[in-house]
Design an enzyme around this catalytic site. Structure first.
Site: not given
Ligand code: URA
Length: 243
Positions: A102
């Protein structure tokens, strides 16, 4: 391919240094000393040696990036800096991130032009493990940790309407961060959308900060700072089953 570009794909030095090394006669092509950086070679058939050591041309490129927050795991984006922008100096075509973090998540991201490897690492059948450092709003109770480890409902459903629980995971205590928030290490074997955040939501908690520490045999290099990257080492390539 230009000779200096070819040499640039090895950890020999910067473009400027390579030019200097060539001038000093340290490189041969098919046994002949070549001092000019703009000489064109055929990387598949010419025998290039540096300081007498033959350089095998590697078809693919592999980089470990410490993805910083605020950068998107995409190859193009109209608004935000992408992880590819961070590797722009490499001038390698066709690089893609192996999976996504993310925008606010930090940590290990592999970038490569080896589509086969990306496929192998992301295939749901392979269950490649990923370890995350998770900073939480609340302390995780024993029973919440157990629930996470067994599998929780994060809003995915099977065709028959039953919840598609997360696969078994591993939670281990990693202390308290500088703001006094509890930290755990969570190991998961799949890569569902926002998986870690949704898993913590499923047990009534909230992720405040997320960082990926490892993916399969790759571990985030302690010497990298956010935004920095390096080529994978021979050991790492071997661990990934790349000769
Ligand atoms: N899980 C999440 O919630 N975000 C990420 O970026 C990676 C794994």
């Amino acid at each position: 391919m230009r000779l200096d570009k070819f040499l640039g794909t090895y950890d020999i030095g910067t473009r400027k240094q390579i030019k200097e090394y060539l001038k000093n006669g340290r490189c041969t092509v098919n046994g002949e000393v070549i001092t000019k950086p703009d000489v064109h070679i055929n990387e598949n058939s010419d025998k290039v040696a540096f300081d007498g050591i033959v350089l095998e041309y590697s078809k693919f490129h592999y980089f470990m990036l410490y993805k910083p927050a605020g950068v998107v795991s995409a190859t193009t984006d109209g608004n935000n800096t992408t992880v590819l922008d961070l590797l722009a100096d490499e001038n390698v075509k066709g690089l893609s991130p192996a999976g996504r973090l993310d925008i606010d998540t930090e940590g290990l991201l592999l970038l490569t032009d080896d589509g086969g490897l990306i496929h192998r690492l992301l295939s749901p059948k392979k269950h490649v493990n990923k370890v995350y450092e998770v900073h939480l709003r609340e302390v995780l109770s024993e029973s919440d940790s157990k629930k996470l480890e067994t599998g929780v409902n994060i809003g995915n459903y099977k065709d028959d309407g039953s919840p598609d629980l997360t696969l078994p995971s591993k939670v281990s205590d990693a202390g308290i961060d500088e703001d006094g928030h509890p930290v755990v290490h969570l190991t998961i074997h799949e890569g569902r959308f926002h998986q870690v955040k949704r898993m913590m939501e499923a047990v009534g908690n909230e992720v405040l900060f997320l960082k990926r520490l490892s993916m399969g045999p790759l571990h985030l290099d302690d010497n990298l700072h956010p935004g920095e990257y390096r080529k994978l080492t021979d050991e790492e390539l071997k661990a990934l089953d790349i000769e």
